[in-house]
Design a protein around this motif. Sequence first.
Motif, PDB file in Angstrom:
ATOM      1  N   GLN A   1       0.805  -1.227   0.000  1.00 34.15           N
ATOM      2  CA  GLN A   1       0.000   0.000   0.000  1.00 34.15           C
ATOM      3  C   GLN A   1       0.841   1.282   0.000  1.00 34.15           C
TER       4      GLN A   1
ATOM      5  N   ALA B   1       0.403   4.240  -2.662  1.00 31.65           N
ATOM      6  CA  ALA B   1       0.241   5.649  -2.293  1.00 31.65           C
ATOM      7  C   ALA B   1       1.231   6.522  -3.063  1.00 31.65           C
TER       8      ALA B   1
ATOM      9  N   ILE C   1      -6.633   6.196  -0.236  1.00 28.15           N
ATOM     10  CA  ILE C   1      -5.186   6.373  -0.252  1.00 28.15           C
ATOM     11  C   ILE C   1      -4.764   7.511   0.664  1.00 28.15           C
TER      12      ILE C   1
ATOM     13  N   ILE D   1      -1.464   7.696   2.942  1.00 28.36           N
ATOM     14  CA  ILE D   1      -0.383   8.683   2.786  1.00 28.36           C
ATOM     15  C   ILE D   1      -0.114   9.350   4.123  1.00 28.36           C
TER      16      ILE D   1
ATOM     17  N   GLN E   1       0.958  14.679   2.509  1.00 24.34           N
ATOM     18  CA  GLN E   1       2.243  14.010   2.596  1.00 24.34           C
ATOM     19  C   GLN E   1       3.288  14.953   3.204  1.00 24.34           C
TER      20      GLN E   1
END
Lengths: 463, 463
Positions: free
Chosen positions: A230, A234, A263, A267, B268
């Motif tokens: 995963q 991402a 996602i 992240i 992020q």
Amino acid sequence: MADPDLQEAASALDADDRLTGAFVAQVIAALDDGDNEAARALAEPLHPADIADLFEQVPAHDRAGLAAALGDKLDAEVFAEMNEWVKSELLDLLDAGQVAEIAQALDTDDAVAILEDMDAGDAQDVLRAMTPEDRAAIEEALSYPEESAGRLMQRDLVAVPEDWTVAQVTAFLHERPDLQTDFWEIFVVDEGMLPVGTMRLSWLLTTPPDIAVADLMQRDQTLIPVDMDQEEVALRFQKYALISAAVVDLKGRLVGVITVDDIVHIIQEEAGEDILKLSGAGDGDINEPVFDTYKTRSRWLIVNLGTAMVSSSVIAAFAPTIEKFVVLAALTPIVASVGGNAGTQTMAVAVRALATNQLTEANTRRTIWRELRVAAANGLTVATLMGIGTALVFQNPMLGGVIAAAMLFNILVAGMAGVIVPVLLDRFNFDPAVSSSVFVTMTTDTMGFLGFLWLATRAGLTG
Amino acid sequence: MADPDLQEAASALDADDRLTGAFVAQVIAALDDGDNEAARALAEPLHPADIADLFEQVPAHDRAGLAAALGDKLDAEVFAEMNEWVKSELLDLLDAGQVAEIAQALDTDDAVAILEDMDAGDAQDVLRAMTPEDRAAIEEALSYPEESAGRLMQRDLVAVPEDWTVAQVTAFLHERPDLQTDFWEIFVVDEGMLPVGTMRLSWLLTTPPDIAVADLMQRDQTLIPVDMDQEEVALRFQKYALISAAVVDLKGRLVGVITVDDIVHIIQEEAGEDILKLSGAGDGDINEPVFDTYKTRSRWLIVNLGTAMVSSSVIAAFAPTIEKFVVLAALTPIVASVGGNAGTQTMAVAVRALATNQLTEANTRRTIWRELRVAAANGLTVATLMGIGTALVFQNPMLGGVIAAAMLFNILVAGMAGVIVPVLLDRFNFDPAVSSSVFVTMTTDTMGFLGFLWLATRAGLTG
């Protein structure tokens, strides 16, 4: 918020969209009075994400009461948003049939998230209580490795052949009342279900009906293998700014779709995880049971106790020097501490750059050289300050020179170790965020102690 | 990847979708030979995101050459994906007209990202070279605070009145060839442009044409005020699993839309930022010029030098005790180090929980109590190990008792400081990630030294 219900609830949220302490206290008071109706009246207007937060915010012993008060408002959407520890605690209160009902109302990926955290036996009971189709979908998802694309994907998707026109696709969509989830993209496949292209819905809506799918679709697309981790998924979503992406099996056939809303959590988690791993805090979830937290953290503290003993044995080895000049005992930790900080800075940068694919084989050597130059500049600055300060305070220029040289040396070591340790761990497939700081700190402590005390001994410093 | 071009380039990428060292070396070799055609042939098949990576991976002195070799392949899409330091370096090579052309081909938010990093004078020149409409859009965006929703939003959006039918919306969309960007959601507004609802495109595509918008749309929606900080925006997107969201001005009128692909980078960055801030590494970008990095990091190291001196003055104060029993000089750093680690664990957890809105007013007291229990368990474990070990190694039970007591005390202090410091900083609107570790480390060092040496003195330990 246009909805009157949401406006009524607004006082429950502060300016940052968090539940206010006063609101949570009201709910707790109602629960403690056994006034379920009042508790429900307060919580009912909230968005499912806020109801999930409310469960996290009330003390553990009030959660069963809150669940009872909410009744059917505690639905699948609330569970989908809930912290995993709080969720598993609540699921323990429900029987298999109730859990099955919740799981069936969820997207496959959210249902999988519920089942994968349960004991194997309980999960089996829940699966047995589900309809055969839902059960098959979830069992298939569970057959993929944990944290893989196969567990994140949704099997519900729209796929059309290349030789259709826009009008045919539109007509087809109107005949699919069975589509349960929102979708963002339509996949174009050949007879063998191999993906050949993709269309965003906005293209379909702005294109004349007689245009062929083959002329509208985009041929390159990012395909996600079903067994991809995963974190990798991402990174692809970020790199190619994807809203959704096709998931393909080992034979390249379209088997599912992953959308960006699933996602986004990953992240956030993966980026936030590094900070927790670097500090040895494990999952670092404030809802984790105390005993689990204790197990993770104490293991790390014991490892650090070990490395602290290794580096302190350096001090012990120089006991005769320290006995002659006890000031060294106070100054030694400063050399180690500043080196440790310099190493942590470089290490944090390297760990992030590795995680975001910015530090690669191609620029490793350049990055090490860059960090060495930064370390040299930092080392000269700090060493000069400390050297002059020490020389003046202790009226001992030799002591100033020794501490300055030791600091410069240790900051250079820190700069090198700060990049090289995470890069090597990464190259040998260890997670650099987990283990870098043990090695880096041990290096800077040991080299700080050794450099300073060895130089002090060689210089024959005495009080 | 269905496209043959992309397959050809596949050898450029490793299994993790990163450029391989071998490929980058080939490009560098071609550039150093002055063979622009070879360099272009290598880079041309790459996705814009990979071309942007390529610029980051080649040494700084090769970047102008690569830009020349790529010519028109170095387009707006590549710039949109590029690291900000590398981007501003490249932009310096271009004249205002060229930058204006690139900026006009970008979405407003990406164009703003280019202009906000330029010197004010250069940015003015670029703006003057743009068409009046593009210029107005960018100037408006620049009028909002940095890192606010106004800078992230796209002004191009689809808004329809509530009394239309699905058929009217569909007809309207077919008449809008001017829509440049993909869209995911259609906003429903009243005459004053106040949002009243929203429709996802998949709803529109699966609904019969005669249904009224008013019956299809969802009335509650998350509205983003134009001046909201981007970190807050990112939290809303996560919490409510949004794909796009309406941005409203101070009067509540719809002025733009933010889509999740712009948010993914922010999530992020913001989550990864904490790790860098906690370690005092500033932006922590490996492409940042060395001198900027030096300035950020050395400032932090000097602060830490100061705090290390404060805590080491505690050791100096106990010089007579250490002179009598020099073993203490070696053991003192262990007490401080393990306390520091325990404090860092708790602090990392608290900083993350604050950043993700999990640690709020409502559960602060409970979280402190939780961390105290974890600290007590950890403290007892580590203190027992260390106490018994020390008593055995030095054949000195009193020394073992003293160090065990000091460690337990310091780990309890660490657990408290690890939560209370970030929470207090947050409450007074300081960023807990930036300043927590200075305070926490100073506390655990000082308390470690003080606790151990004071107890050792009271116990009258001598060698």
